[in-house]
Design a protein around this motif. Structure first.
Motif, PDB file in Angstrom:
ATOM      1  N   GLU A  55      11.224  67.748  10.448  1.00 22.65           N
ATOM      2  CA  GLU A  55      10.912  68.646  11.555  1.00 22.65           C
ATOM      3  C   GLU A  55       9.959  69.770  11.139  1.00 22.65           C
ATOM      4  N   ASN A  56       9.939  70.115   9.862  1.00 20.81           N
ATOM      5  CA  ASN A  56       9.073  71.205   9.400  1.00 20.81           C
ATOM      6  C   ASN A  56       7.592  70.821   9.403  1.00 20.81           C
ATOM      7  N   LYS A  57       7.309  69.530   9.486  1.00 28.40           N
ATOM      8  CA  LYS A  57       5.914  69.085   9.463  1.00 28.40           C
ATOM      9  C   LYS A  57       5.380  68.738  10.847  1.00 28.40           C
ATOM     10  N   ILE A  58       6.183  68.973  11.873  1.00 25.20           N
ATOM     11  CA  ILE A  58       5.771  68.640  13.238  1.00 25.20           C
ATOM     12  C   ILE A  58       5.366  69.910  13.965  1.00 25.20           C
ATOM     13  N   PRO A  59       4.143  69.971  14.540  1.00 25.24           N
ATOM     14  CA  PRO A  59       3.733  71.144  15.309  1.00 25.24           C
ATOM     15  C   PRO A  59       4.666  71.379  16.493  1.00 25.24           C
ATOM     16  N   VAL A  60       4.974  72.621  16.769  1.00 29.20           N
ATOM     17  CA  VAL A  60       5.847  72.939  17.902  1.00 29.20           C
ATOM     18  C   VAL A  60       5.157  73.842  18.912  1.00 29.20           C
ATOM     19  N   SER A  61       3.913  74.197  18.702  1.00 31.63           N
ATOM     20  CA  SER A  61       3.202  75.046  19.659  1.00 31.63           C
ATOM     21  C   SER A  61       1.706  74.810  19.474  1.00 31.63           C
ATOM     22  N   GLY A  62       0.904  75.620  20.103  1.00 32.86           N
ATOM     23  CA  GLY A  62      -0.536  75.503  19.924  1.00 32.86           C
ATOM     24  C   GLY A  62      -1.149  74.497  20.864  1.00 32.86           C
ATOM     25  N   ASN A  63      -1.728  73.431  20.311  1.00 36.96           N
ATOM     26  CA  ASN A  63      -2.511  72.494  21.117  1.00 36.96           C
ATOM     27  C   ASN A  63      -1.700  71.358  21.736  1.00 36.96           C
ATOM     28  N   LEU A  64      -0.383  71.415  21.601  1.00 38.76           N
ATOM     29  CA  LEU A  64       0.422  70.370  22.223  1.00 38.76           C
ATOM     30  C   LEU A  64       0.237  70.392  23.737  1.00 38.76           C
ATOM     31  N   GLY A  65       0.131  69.228  24.348  1.00 41.28           N
ATOM     32  CA  GLY A  65      -0.016  69.145  25.796  1.00 41.28           C
ATOM     33  C   GLY A  65       0.149  67.729  26.269  1.00 41.28           C
ATOM     34  N   TRP A  66       0.117  67.553  27.560  1.00 45.39           N
ATOM     35  CA  TRP A  66       0.315  66.223  28.123  1.00 45.39           C
ATOM     36  C   TRP A  66      -0.717  65.233  27.629  1.00 45.39           C
ATOM     37  N   ASP A  67      -1.947  65.667  27.424  1.00 49.58           N
ATOM     38  CA  ASP A  67      -3.028  64.747  27.117  1.00 49.58           C
ATOM     39  C   ASP A  67      -3.262  64.552  25.633  1.00 49.58           C
ATOM     40  N   ILE A  68      -2.397  65.134  24.816  1.00 50.55           N
ATOM     41  CA  ILE A  68      -2.546  64.987  23.366  1.00 50.55           C
ATOM     42  C   ILE A  68      -1.274  64.356  22.810  1.00 50.55           C
ATOM     43  N   ASP A  69      -1.424  63.174  22.221  1.00 49.46           N
ATOM     44  CA  ASP A  69      -0.285  62.516  21.594  1.00 49.46           C
ATOM     45  C   ASP A  69      -0.083  63.072  20.195  1.00 49.46           C
ATOM     46  N   VAL A  70       1.100  63.578  19.925  1.00 52.98           N
ATOM     47  CA  VAL A  70       1.443  64.049  18.592  1.00 52.98           C
ATOM     48  C   VAL A  70       2.382  63.039  17.968  1.00 52.98           C
ATOM     49  N   GLU A  71       1.916  62.355  16.937  1.00 53.67           N
ATOM     50  CA  GLU A  71       2.768  61.376  16.277  1.00 53.67           C
ATOM     51  C   GLU A  71       3.960  62.087  15.670  1.00 53.67           C
ATOM     52  N   TYR A  72       5.143  61.561  15.993  1.00 51.85           N
ATOM     53  CA  TYR A  72       6.337  62.327  15.663  1.00 51.85           C
ATOM     54  C   TYR A  72       7.370  61.474  14.918  1.00 51.85           C
ATOM     55  N   ILE A  73       7.973  60.543  15.583  1.00 54.68           N
ATOM     56  CA  ILE A  73       9.039  59.750  14.963  1.00 54.68           C
ATOM     57  C   ILE A  73       8.548  58.318  14.747  1.00 54.68           C
ATOM     58  N   LYS A  74       8.535  57.906  13.494  1.00 55.19           N
ATOM     59  CA  LYS A  74       8.047  56.566  13.161  1.00 55.19           C
ATOM     60  C   LYS A  74       9.106  55.516  13.482  1.00 55.19           C
ATOM     61  N   TRP A  75       8.626  54.348  13.917  1.00 57.49           N
ATOM     62  CA  TRP A  75       9.526  53.215  14.144  1.00 57.49           C
ATOM     63  C   TRP A  75       8.880  51.937  13.632  1.00 57.49           C
ATOM     64  N   LYS A  76       9.712  50.952  13.353  1.00 56.92           N
ATOM     65  CA  LYS A  76       9.231  49.609  13.053  1.00 56.92           C
ATOM     66  C   LYS A  76      10.180  48.619  13.695  1.00 56.92           C
ATOM     67  N   ASP A  77       9.669  47.412  14.027  1.00 59.81           N
ATOM     68  CA  ASP A  77      10.534  46.419  14.656  1.00 59.81           C
ATOM     69  C   ASP A  77      10.582  45.135  13.840  1.00 59.81           C
ATOM     70  N   ASN A  78      11.358  44.192  14.304  1.00 63.71           N
ATOM     71  CA  ASN A  78      11.539  42.941  13.577  1.00 63.71           C
ATOM     72  C   ASN A  78      10.432  41.928  13.854  1.00 63.71           C
ATOM     73  N   LEU A  79       9.398  42.347  14.582  1.00 68.07           N
ATOM     74  CA  LEU A  79       8.230  41.501  14.816  1.00 68.07           C
ATOM     75  C   LEU A  79       7.050  41.913  13.947  1.00 68.07           C
ATOM     76  N   GLY A  80       7.286  42.896  13.074  1.00 66.82           N
ATOM     77  CA  GLY A  80       6.231  43.360  12.183  1.00 66.82           C
ATOM     78  C   GLY A  80       5.400  44.502  12.732  1.00 66.82           C
ATOM     79  N   ASN A  81       5.781  45.057  13.865  1.00 69.19           N
ATOM     80  CA  ASN A  81       5.046  46.160  14.476  1.00 69.19           C
ATOM     81  C   ASN A  81       5.592  47.507  14.011  1.00 69.19           C
ATOM     82  N   THR A  82       4.718  48.492  13.966  1.00 69.43           N
ATOM     83  CA  THR A  82       5.113  49.868  13.673  1.00 69.43           C
ATOM     84  C   THR A  82       4.436  50.795  14.668  1.00 69.43           C
ATOM     85  N   GLY A  83       4.973  51.983  14.811  1.00 67.28           N
ATOM     86  CA  GLY A  83       4.374  52.951  15.722  1.00 67.28           C
ATOM     87  C   GLY A  83       5.088  54.275  15.648  1.00 67.28           C
TER      88      GLY A  83
END
Length: 398
Positions: A255-283
């Motif tokens: 959580e200390n490396k995630i921005p919590v203010s500033g340029n955050l907005g609806w039109d800006i995706d902030v990569e936050y929580i990583k996931w991977k699935d059993n089909l080899g995909n990540t995001g």
């Protein structure tokens, strides 16, 4: 191969349900009739399942009011209405025909039932922007504390929302009686879906479909056992765009490396929580300026956690083409939070239940329901697609 059959008898303004194990019509010549007959009468309360076994070989026919309802070795009977119903059992064996008469007396229940959710057994949301808000998390809360919060939200007539987060997050709840599997749709699951006034497709808007599992407490132990769960096969179940046994793992962020203010907005995706699935995909699950709390459940101390279940095809799309207006398409039937609460699509038919092989099963009714988020998608400015549940009730209860 033994299979289950379901038969309906319409009597007045209500329905009776009879479910049984179909007996094979082929028998050896030396089969003998070994049956002591029916009791003079059988008594059962409303919304309880009565089991009557013929315990014999031969061709069996059960009848109510002279209407054949099942050719089964065992009869399972449930009714939502008080009354007395003449019962006839006919057994044909080695050229002999034996007929037995009885009656089923349905009485008003001695307990006080409610048509609404009466218990919440499990609550485990996936990551999401509404985690810690609905229901509210207080610092130091444990998993049991959050389960209690989910109970306070969902039990009874005055229910409120709980979020299930992204794909796989789930809640398990139950009722104080068996919801009967009658003709037509049997129960409703409430959510917060709505159709958008500006949506080109009139059945699109904020629709976040959740997969529904149901369980009948066959062994009467008061809990859903693993072998009692069946999936409601909604409109997308048999399509090749639906993935069975999809598995996803979410990783706890720093959580200390995630921005919590500033340029955050609806039109800006902030990569936050990583996931991977059993089909080899990540995001990544993204974060927005309107929800700055942790999206990873703080009562889960593990560095990652995993969900497995049926995944539906992504249903959100950018109608505007500019990211300004995302809409989620409502699937035809069979899912939670998939259509407004006033819409027929939020009503569910127990007869849609299938086993793990996709074969329809015939249940006399259900006692428990599990809902999990069925979509793994980031919908632009909307954020992650997350099913919300805000209650459920028996459509037959009067």
């Amino acid at each position: 191969m033994t299979k289950r059959s379901i038969n309906y008898l319409k009597t007045g303004i209500f329905s009776l349900l009879f479910v049984g194990m179909i007996a094979s019509c082929k028998h050896d010549d030396n089969d003998t009739l070994n049956f002591n007959g029916l009791a003079d009468s059988y008594t059962v309360e409303r919304f309880e399942v009565l089991n009557i076994s013929a315990n014999t070989s031969g061709n069996i026919t059960w009848s109510i009011n002279n209407i054949d309802v099942s050719q089964s070795s065992e009869l399972e009977f449930i009714s939502p209405a008080v009354g007395t119903y003449p019962l006839t059992l006919t057994i044909k064996n080695n050229g002999n025909i034996n007929t037995y008469h009885s009656k089923i007396i349905v009485e008003k229940e001695t307990a006080t039932y409610t048509k609404y959710i009466s218990k919440v057994l499990e609550y485990r949301p996936a990551v999401g922007q509404f985690v810690h808000d609905i229901p509210e998390y207080v610092s130091g809360n444990t998993a049991n504390d959050m389960l209690e919060s989910a109970r306070k939200s969902l039990v009874g007539a005055k229910s409120s929302e709980v979020t299930l987060g992204g794909f796989g997050g789930y809640v398990v709840f139950g009722f104080d009686h068996t919801i009967p599997n009658l003709e037509g749709r049997d129960f409703k699951i409430l959510g917060n879906a709505f159709f958008g006034n500006a949506a080109i497709d009139p059945r699109s808007g904020s629709c976040e479909p959740g997969i529904i599992m149901v369980a009948y407490d066959r062994n009467k132990n008061g809990k859903p056992d693993d072998n009692e769960w069946y999936e409601i096969a909604g409109s997308e179940y048999f399509k090749n765009t639906t993935v069975k046994d999809y598995s996803i793992t979410y990783f706890k962020p720093d959580e200390n490396k995630i921005p919590v203010s500033g340029n955050l907005g609806w039109d800006i995706d902030v990569e936050y929580i990583k996931w991977k699935d059993n089909l080899g995909n990540t995001g990544f699950k993204t974060r927005n300026m309107f929800h700055l709390q942790s999206y990873y459940p703080l009562w889960i101390t593990d560095a990652s956690y995993t969900f497995t279940g049926t995944r539906l095809k992504d249903n959100y799309y950018d109608q505007s083409g500019s990211g300004a207006y995302w809409v989620g398409k409502s699937y035809e039937y069979g899912y939670a939070d998939n259509a407004p609460n006033t819409d027929e699509a939020s009503n569910i038919d127990i007869s849609w239940a299938v086993d793990r092989n996709g074969k329809y099963v015939k249940l006399p009714g259900i006692n428990f329901i599990k809902v999990h988020t069925g979509i793994n998608q980031e919908a632009g400015r909307i954020g992650e697609v997350s099913t919300e549940v805000s209650g459920a009730y028996d459509l037959h209860f009067q």
